[in-house]
Design a protein around this motif. Structure first.
Motif, PDB file in Angstrom:
ATOM      1  N   ASP A   7     -12.923  82.396   6.944  1.00  0.00           N
ATOM      2  CA  ASP A   7     -13.185  82.043   5.544  1.00  0.00           C
ATOM      3  C   ASP A   7     -14.477  81.248   5.414  1.00  0.00           C
ATOM      4  O   ASP A   7     -15.258  81.458   4.490  1.00  0.00           O
ATOM      5  N   LYS A  10     -17.364  83.613   5.734  1.00  0.00           N
ATOM      6  CA  LYS A  10     -17.516  84.399   4.503  1.00  0.00           C
ATOM      7  C   LYS A  10     -18.204  83.580   3.422  1.00  0.00           C
ATOM      8  O   LYS A  10     -19.110  84.058   2.744  1.00  0.00           O
ATOM      9  N   ARG A  11     -17.769  82.317   3.250  1.00  0.00           N
ATOM     10  CA  ARG A  11     -18.382  81.449   2.242  1.00  0.00           C
ATOM     11  C   ARG A  11     -19.854  81.193   2.561  1.00  0.00           C
ATOM     12  O   ARG A  11     -20.707  81.196   1.676  1.00  0.00           O
ATOM     13  N   TYR A  13     -21.995  83.102   4.340  1.00  0.00           N
ATOM     14  CA  TYR A  13     -22.832  84.282   4.100  1.00  0.00           C
ATOM     15  C   TYR A  13     -22.934  84.618   2.613  1.00  0.00           C
ATOM     16  O   TYR A  13     -23.976  85.068   2.146  1.00  0.00           O
ATOM     17  N   GLU A  14     -21.888  84.368   1.862  1.00  0.00           N
ATOM     18  CA  GLU A  14     -21.951  84.580   0.416  1.00  0.00           C
ATOM     19  C   GLU A  14     -22.957  83.609  -0.207  1.00  0.00           C
ATOM     20  O   GLU A  14     -23.744  83.969  -1.068  1.00  0.00           O
ATOM     21  N   ARG A  15     -22.942  82.374   0.255  1.00  0.00           N
ATOM     22  CA  ARG A  15     -23.883  81.375  -0.249  1.00  0.00           C
ATOM     23  C   ARG A  15     -25.318  81.749   0.105  1.00  0.00           C
ATOM     24  O   ARG A  15     -26.227  81.610  -0.708  1.00  0.00           O
ATOM     25  N   ARG A  17     -26.420  84.729   0.556  1.00  0.00           N
ATOM     26  CA  ARG A  17     -26.771  85.905  -0.225  1.00  0.00           C
ATOM     27  C   ARG A  17     -27.135  85.552  -1.661  1.00  0.00           C
ATOM     28  O   ARG A  17     -28.031  86.144  -2.250  1.00  0.00           O
ATOM     29  N   THR A  18     -26.475  84.548  -2.219  1.00  0.00           N
ATOM     30  CA  THR A  18     -26.645  84.237  -3.640  1.00  0.00           C
ATOM     31  C   THR A  18     -27.550  83.043  -3.915  1.00  0.00           C
ATOM     32  O   THR A  18     -27.819  82.737  -5.059  1.00  0.00           O
TER      33      THR A  18
END
Length: 106
Positions: A7, A10-11, A13-15, A17-18
């Motif tokens: 988790d 995931k957080r 890599y999402e951060r 990316r955005t």
């Protein structure tokens, strides 16, 4: 525990990316996950990664640079609702960290 690491990844890599700026991105040290699991096995209480990360930092178990901000929920619940002066708090954490690790002050 593996789910927590997954988790967190995931957080992260999402951060990435955005967000264009990553200097405020906090990636907890692996010690945090081990401590969290040990607390759970000892008490049956599963604290959040943020909770354990901040608590370990405040107690001097993590280097002063490891936490850049204390979330409002933590301040409200554990610090009487008063946002601390981060510069003073970081100095106190550095003192504890150096003391725990038997290091000399710079």
């Amino acid at each position: 525990m593996l789910k927590d690491v997954s988790d967190a990844a995931k957080r992260f890599y999402e951060r990435l990316r955005t967000t264009e700026r990553t200097e405020n991105l906090n990636i907890p040290h692996s010690k945090v996950y081990y401590a969290r699991w040990a607390i759970y096995e000892d008490t049956g209480i599963m604290y959040s990664v943020d909770h354990v990360n901040i608590a370990m930092w405040l107690e001097g178990y993590l280097p002063p640079r490891d936490v850049t901000n204390i979330p409002d929920w933590y301040v409200k619940k554990y610090m009487g609702g008063k946002k601390p002066n981060m510069e003073e708090l970081r100095a106190e954490v550095q003192r504890k960290y150096l003391e725990k690790n038997k290091l000399a002050l710079p």
